[in-house]
Design a protein around this motif. Structure first.
Motif, PDB file in Angstrom:
ATOM      1  N   ILE B  54       8.099 -11.416   3.991  1.00  0.00           N
ATOM      2  CA  ILE B  54       9.226 -10.588   3.568  1.00  0.00           C
ATOM      3  C   ILE B  54       9.098  -9.315   4.381  1.00  0.00           C
ATOM      4  CG2 ILE B  54      10.241  -9.248   1.665  1.00  0.00           C
ATOM      5  CD1 ILE B  54       9.245 -11.363  -0.250  1.00  0.00           C
ATOM      6  N   SER B  55      10.156  -8.895   5.021  1.00  0.00           N
ATOM      7  CA  SER B  55      10.126  -7.733   5.906  1.00  0.00           C
ATOM      8  C   SER B  55       8.995  -7.894   6.943  1.00  0.00           C
ATOM      9  CB  SER B  55       9.938  -6.445   5.105  1.00  0.00           C
ATOM     10  OG  SER B  55       9.954  -5.314   5.908  1.00  0.00           O
ATOM     11  N   GLN B  56       8.974  -9.075   7.517  1.00  0.00           N
ATOM     12  CA  GLN B  56       8.043  -9.425   8.601  1.00  0.00           C
ATOM     13  C   GLN B  56       6.560  -9.386   8.216  1.00  0.00           C
ATOM     14  OE1 GLN B  56       9.315  -6.552  11.439  1.00  0.00           O
ATOM     15  NE2 GLN B  56      10.909  -7.867  12.267  1.00  0.00           N
ATOM     16  N   ALA B  57       6.281  -9.502   6.930  1.00  0.00           N
ATOM     17  CA  ALA B  57       4.859  -9.500   6.542  1.00  0.00           C
ATOM     18  C   ALA B  57       4.636 -10.421   5.348  1.00  0.00           C
ATOM     19  CB  ALA B  57       4.417  -8.083   6.194  1.00  0.00           C
ATOM     20  N   ILE B  58       3.545 -11.177   5.407  1.00  0.00           N
ATOM     21  CA  ILE B  58       3.206 -12.015   4.248  1.00  0.00           C
ATOM     22  C   ILE B  58       2.473 -11.148   3.219  1.00  0.00           C
ATOM     23  CG2 ILE B  58       3.149 -14.217   5.487  1.00  0.00           C
ATOM     24  CD1 ILE B  58       0.061 -13.849   5.629  1.00  0.00           C
ATOM     25  N   LEU B  59       2.256 -11.728   2.043  1.00  0.00           N
ATOM     26  CA  LEU B  59       1.733 -10.936   0.912  1.00  0.00           C
ATOM     27  C   LEU B  59       0.466 -10.166   1.253  1.00  0.00           C
ATOM     28  CD1 LEU B  59       1.888 -10.131  -2.072  1.00  0.00           C
ATOM     29  CD2 LEU B  59       0.545 -12.159  -2.615  1.00  0.00           C
ATOM     30  N   ILE B  60      -0.454 -10.848   1.930  1.00  0.00           N
ATOM     31  CA  ILE B  60      -1.744 -10.197   2.183  1.00  0.00           C
ATOM     32  C   ILE B  60      -1.563  -8.929   3.023  1.00  0.00           C
ATOM     33  CG2 ILE B  60      -2.371 -11.569   4.243  1.00  0.00           C
ATOM     34  CD1 ILE B  60      -4.800 -10.755   1.439  1.00  0.00           C
ATOM     35  N   VAL B  61      -0.600  -8.945   3.921  1.00  0.00           N
ATOM     36  CA  VAL B  61      -0.331  -7.761   4.744  1.00  0.00           C
ATOM     37  C   VAL B  61       0.236  -6.629   3.880  1.00  0.00           C
ATOM     38  CG1 VAL B  61       0.960  -6.852   6.731  1.00  0.00           C
ATOM     39  CG2 VAL B  61       0.052  -9.194   6.778  1.00  0.00           C
ATOM     40  N   HIS B  62       1.110  -7.020   2.944  1.00  0.00           N
ATOM     41  CA  HIS B  62       1.653  -6.008   2.024  1.00  0.00           C
ATOM     42  C   HIS B  62       0.532  -5.406   1.156  1.00  0.00           C
ATOM     43  CE1 HIS B  62       5.905  -6.459   2.837  1.00  0.00           C
ATOM     44  NE2 HIS B  62       5.760  -7.776   2.851  1.00  0.00           N
ATOM     45  N   ILE B  63      -0.348  -6.299   0.689  1.00  0.00           N
ATOM     46  CA  ILE B  63      -1.461  -5.801  -0.147  1.00  0.00           C
ATOM     47  C   ILE B  63      -2.309  -4.840   0.693  1.00  0.00           C
ATOM     48  CG2 ILE B  63      -3.606  -6.438  -1.348  1.00  0.00           C
ATOM     49  CD1 ILE B  63      -2.275  -9.070  -2.140  1.00  0.00           C
ATOM     50  N   TRP B  64      -2.585  -5.253   1.919  1.00  0.00           N
ATOM     51  CA  TRP B  64      -3.426  -4.404   2.770  1.00  0.00           C
ATOM     52  C   TRP B  64      -2.753  -3.048   3.043  1.00  0.00           C
ATOM     53  CZ3 TRP B  64      -7.801  -2.735   3.862  1.00  0.00           C
ATOM     54  CH2 TRP B  64      -8.057  -2.005   5.021  1.00  0.00           C
ATOM     55  N   SER B  65      -1.432  -3.070   3.220  1.00  0.00           N
ATOM     56  CA  SER B  65      -0.699  -1.803   3.438  1.00  0.00           C
ATOM     57  C   SER B  65      -0.927  -0.856   2.270  1.00  0.00           C
ATOM     58  CB  SER B  65       0.805  -2.063   3.552  1.00  0.00           C
ATOM     59  OG  SER B  65       1.072  -2.774   4.701  1.00  0.00           O
ATOM     60  N   SER B  66      -0.780  -1.378   1.063  1.00  0.00           N
ATOM     61  CA  SER B  66      -0.972  -0.530  -0.124  1.00  0.00           C
ATOM     62  C   SER B  66      -2.427  -0.100  -0.237  1.00  0.00           C
ATOM     63  CB  SER B  66      -0.584  -1.291  -1.392  1.00  0.00           C
ATOM     64  OG  SER B  66       0.754  -1.674  -1.339  1.00  0.00           O
ATOM     65  N   LEU B  67      -3.305  -1.085  -0.035  1.00  0.00           N
ATOM     66  CA  LEU B  67      -4.738  -0.822  -0.199  1.00  0.00           C
ATOM     67  C   LEU B  67      -5.216   0.229   0.799  1.00  0.00           C
ATOM     68  CD1 LEU B  67      -6.994  -1.916  -1.975  1.00  0.00           C
ATOM     69  CD2 LEU B  67      -7.577  -3.527  -0.177  1.00  0.00           C
ATOM     70  N   ARG B  68      -4.720   0.114   2.037  1.00  0.00           N
ATOM     71  CA  ARG B  68      -5.140   1.059   3.066  1.00  0.00           C
ATOM     72  C   ARG B  68      -4.743   2.488   2.678  1.00  0.00           C
ATOM     73  NH1 ARG B  68      -2.134  -0.288   7.911  1.00  0.00           N
ATOM     74  NH2 ARG B  68      -0.740   1.280   7.064  1.00  0.00           N
ATOM     75  N   ARG B  69      -3.503   2.617   2.157  1.00  0.00           N
ATOM     76  CA  ARG B  69      -3.045   3.945   1.713  1.00  0.00           C
ATOM     77  C   ARG B  69      -3.960   4.471   0.603  1.00  0.00           C
ATOM     78  NH1 ARG B  69       2.734   1.169   1.735  1.00  0.00           N
ATOM     79  NH2 ARG B  69       3.215   1.564   3.929  1.00  0.00           N
ATOM     80  N   VAL B  70      -4.267   3.582  -0.335  1.00  0.00           N
ATOM     81  CA  VAL B  70      -5.128   4.003  -1.457  1.00  0.00           C
ATOM     82  C   VAL B  70      -6.508   4.404  -0.929  1.00  0.00           C
ATOM     83  CG1 VAL B  70      -6.304   3.224  -3.551  1.00  0.00           C
ATOM     84  CG2 VAL B  70      -3.917   2.638  -3.187  1.00  0.00           C
ATOM     85  N   LEU B  71      -7.052   3.607  -0.035  1.00  0.00           N
ATOM     86  CA  LEU B  71      -8.424   3.877   0.423  1.00  0.00           C
ATOM     87  C   LEU B  71      -8.514   5.173   1.230  1.00  0.00           C
ATOM     88  CD1 LEU B  71      -9.702   0.306   1.393  1.00  0.00           C
ATOM     89  CD2 LEU B  71     -10.212   1.627  -0.667  1.00  0.00           C
ATOM     90  N   ILE B  72      -7.514   5.387   2.120  1.00  0.00           N
ATOM     91  CA  ILE B  72      -7.543   6.634   2.919  1.00  0.00           C
ATOM     92  C   ILE B  72      -7.421   7.839   1.980  1.00  0.00           C
ATOM     93  CG2 ILE B  72      -6.325   8.010   4.675  1.00  0.00           C
ATOM     94  CD1 ILE B  72      -5.504   5.340   5.988  1.00  0.00           C
ATOM     95  N   ALA B  73      -6.450   7.763   1.060  1.00  0.00           N
ATOM     96  CA  ALA B  73      -6.243   8.879   0.129  1.00  0.00           C
ATOM     97  C   ALA B  73      -7.499   9.091  -0.716  1.00  0.00           C
ATOM     98  CB  ALA B  73      -5.048   8.589  -0.771  1.00  0.00           C
ATOM     99  N   PHE B  74      -8.097   7.976  -1.107  1.00  0.00           N
ATOM    100  CA  PHE B  74      -9.300   8.043  -1.936  1.00  0.00           C
ATOM    101  C   PHE B  74     -10.453   8.739  -1.224  1.00  0.00           C
ATOM    102  CE2 PHE B  74     -10.767   5.810  -5.782  1.00  0.00           C
ATOM    103  CZ  PHE B  74      -9.568   5.937  -6.466  1.00  0.00           C
ATOM    104  N   ALA B  75     -10.613   8.411   0.053  1.00  0.00           N
ATOM    105  CA  ALA B  75     -11.715   9.010   0.806  1.00  0.00           C
ATOM    106  C   ALA B  75     -11.567  10.535   0.799  1.00  0.00           C
ATOM    107  CB  ALA B  75     -11.717   8.479   2.232  1.00  0.00           C
ATOM    108  N   PHE B  76     -10.334  11.013   1.042  1.00  0.00           N
ATOM    109  CA  PHE B  76     -10.110  12.466   1.026  1.00  0.00           C
ATOM    110  C   PHE B  76     -10.264  13.028  -0.391  1.00  0.00           C
ATOM    111  CE2 PHE B  76      -8.006  11.524   5.079  1.00  0.00           C
ATOM    112  CZ  PHE B  76      -8.516  12.549   5.853  1.00  0.00           C
ATOM    113  N   ALA B  77      -9.732  12.283  -1.366  1.00  0.00           N
ATOM    114  CA  ALA B  77      -9.780  12.775  -2.751  1.00  0.00           C
ATOM    115  C   ALA B  77     -11.226  12.888  -3.225  1.00  0.00           C
ATOM    116  CB  ALA B  77      -8.987  11.850  -3.665  1.00  0.00           C
ATOM    117  N   ILE B  78     -12.054  11.910  -2.852  1.00  0.00           N
ATOM    118  CA  ILE B  78     -13.449  11.947  -3.288  1.00  0.00           C
ATOM    119  C   ILE B  78     -14.154  13.138  -2.619  1.00  0.00           C
ATOM    120  CG2 ILE B  78     -15.685  10.758  -3.186  1.00  0.00           C
ATOM    121  CD1 ILE B  78     -14.101   8.120  -3.466  1.00  0.00           C
ATOM    122  N   PHE B  79     -13.972  13.265  -1.305  1.00  0.00           N
ATOM    123  CA  PHE B  79     -14.657  14.334  -0.586  1.00  0.00           C
ATOM    124  C   PHE B  79     -14.229  15.709  -1.124  1.00  0.00           C
ATOM    125  CE2 PHE B  79     -14.782  17.338   3.028  1.00  0.00           C
ATOM    126  CZ  PHE B  79     -16.168  17.364   3.206  1.00  0.00           C
TER     127      PHE B  79
END
Lengths: 247, 259
Positions: B54-79
């Motif tokens: 969907i929108s040129q990406a299968i589910l796992i890519v969508h999950i990774w998109s969300s997860l990547r945003r969460v992880l990057i934000a998390f790294a800054f939030a934790i620090f």
């Protein structure tokens, strides 16, 4: 003044607001001595120890260790609190080593003393355990070990056995005497248990009710190991009890 | 019932609970005009988006998109969160300077920042990461601050009388004592972080699980919406389980066993 005086306290006074807790206390402790401070509950014994280690500042007066103002960073002072105060995130072994590492002792000295203390206090089997896994009395043993491991010039103990049952207390009292004799440390031990004071000390400082002053310095010259049922022991115990009575 | 039988029940009860949930779900999806997709439809839709993009990406890519945003934000939030929390708890001066501003900004829901952040930063990756950061930062700060404040004074005094200097007291005594509180903050931050990423993606994104949910809404595809909601639940649960394991590794003295 002779050179073997380790701690010199002169005119020590502490007020909390208008409340006078310690009133003009002066005394000397000799090097290698084992001194017990006894007094009625709430008379300011703990305040006195906290002043010695600079956890509190005196209102007036001076505490000198080796003729210099007491300073835990400069002097090798160690403190055993009433409550077990082992660092929960360090194992038994790491706890015992902590103070020595702060003082930057050589690794081989740290290793050697750690082994000595673990053996002396019967902690070898639990060396890799965390305080959470130990009983309160065992944790207190770790704290005592941590203090003695530093071979302190002055070891302060604030009713360390107040919460132990009588059997454990007797055992730990003997352990402390053993470590004191081994390390030659000067020990200042606070207790409200007069039997404990007579059993352990070379000298008893008897404090009065608040505001505390020294009522008497009583020398305890009984031979060791001491027999708590002996006539002299009971006589001394009863004498000191009479001295701290305020009623 | 002896204790062994009681223990067995503790394993059986969660299974019964999930089965009851599925039965209820089936029951609610039976009416012809029901807006709730059946578990079977949801499963088939899930299987479909796993392979068909969907929108040129299968589910796992969508999950990774969300997860990547969460992880990057998390790294800054934790620090930054740990830094601010420790500062607030450790230094009275720091507290006096930063606490009033923090207290003022803290109650603002992270989602309320979305319009402003989109205006400032457009609709790229950065605004989503900032929103997740805001959502997770606060609970990390609060937990770290509470952790520092809750340290038993006896432990600090023990460090002092052993001769520890101020730096050693902070890094060797206060911080290790605060790690469980920091981890608790990170766990709380995880759920609000996910909430924020989905909210941000629902407003402006081309990829991500929140984007898929909005796609489902726009095309009336309830099976897609429910499948994505379940995906969010499962990913959150996996991250939470991972954090629990991390607690055992980082704080063996609190959560693990040595014997």
């Amino acid at each position: 003044m002779s050179d073997d005086v380790k701690v010199k306290v002169r005119g020590l006074t502490k007020k909390f607001g208008d409340l006078l807790v310690l009133d003009n206390i002066s005394f000397d402790i000799k090097k290698g001595d084992f001194v017990c401070i006894v007094g009625p509950t709430g008379c300011g014994k703990t305040t006195f120890l906290n002043l010695l280690v600079k956890l509190l500042e005196p209102t007036s007066g001076q505490i000198l260790i080796d003729n210099e103002p007491a300073d835990p960073k400069k002097h090798n002072i160690s403190f055993v609190f009433q409550e077990p105060s082992a660092f929960p995130w360090l194992t038994v072994e790491q706890n015992i080593q902590y103070g020595m590492k702060i003082k930057k002792l050589a690794p081989e000295v740290i290793k050697e003393r750690t082994e000595e203390i673990l053996t002396a206090l019967g902690l070898s089997d639990v060396r890799n355990s965390f305080p959470r896994e130990l009983s309160a009395s065992m944790e207190q043993r770790v704290v005592i070990g941590r203090s003695f491991a530093m071979h302190p010039d002055l070891l302060l103990m604030d009713e360390p056995y107040a919460q132990m049952d009588i059997k454990v207390r007797y055992y730990l009292e003997d352990q402390v005497i053993k470590l004191w004799q081994q390390t030659g440390s000067t020990v200042l031990f606070i207790t409200h248990n007069i039997e404990e004071a007579v059993y352990l000390s070379e000298k008893c400082l008897i404090l009065t009710n608040k505001p505390a002053t020294i009522r008497e310095e009583k020398k305890i010259d009984l031979p060791r190991p001491r027999d708590i049922a002996s006539e002299e022991f009971i006589e001394l115990r009863e004498y000191i009890t009479k001295q701290i009575k305020w009623w | 019932m002896d204790s062994k039988e009681v223990k067995k029940w503790y394993y059986v009860l969660p299974i019964i609970s999930i089965l009851m949930f599925i039965v209820l779900w089936i029951f609610l999806s039976i009416p012809a005009d029901s807006m709730i997709p059946s578990p079977k439809e949801t499963w088939l839709r899930f299987a479909d988006i796993c392979v068909h993009p969907i929108s040129q990406a299968i589910l796992i890519v969508h999950i990774w998109s969300s997860l990547r945003r969460v992880l990057i934000a998390f790294a800054f939030a934790i620090f930054l969160g740990v830094l601010l929390g420790v500062g607030l708890g450790w230094s009275k001066t720091f507290y006096s300077i930063f606490d009033p501003v923090f207290e003022l900004l803290r109650p603002i829901p992270p989602i309320a920042w979305i319009p402003l952040i989109i205006l400032w930063c457009g609709i790229g990756e950065l605004p989503k990461i900032i929103i997740v950061f805001i959502g997770s930062f606060v609970s990390i700060v609060l937990n770290t601050y509470a952790g520092i404040k809750d340290i038993d004074p006896l432990i600090i005094n023990a460090g002092k009388v052993l001769g520890a200097n101020k730096r050693q007291l902070l890094f060797e005594v206060a911080l290790p004592a605060t790690i469980p509180a920091i981890l608790a903050g990170i766990r709380t931050a995880l759920s609000s972080g996910w909430m924020c990423v989905v909210a941000a993606e629902m407003i402006a994104a081309r990829q991500g699980v929140g984007f898929l949910i909005v796609q489902g809404q726009q095309s009336g595809d309830t099976a897609l919406i429910v499948a994505c909601m379940l995906v969010i639940g499962v990913v959150s649960m996996l991250m939470s389980t991972f954090l629990s394991k991390m607690e055992g590794v980082l704080c063996p003295w609190k959560f693990g066993k040595t014997k």
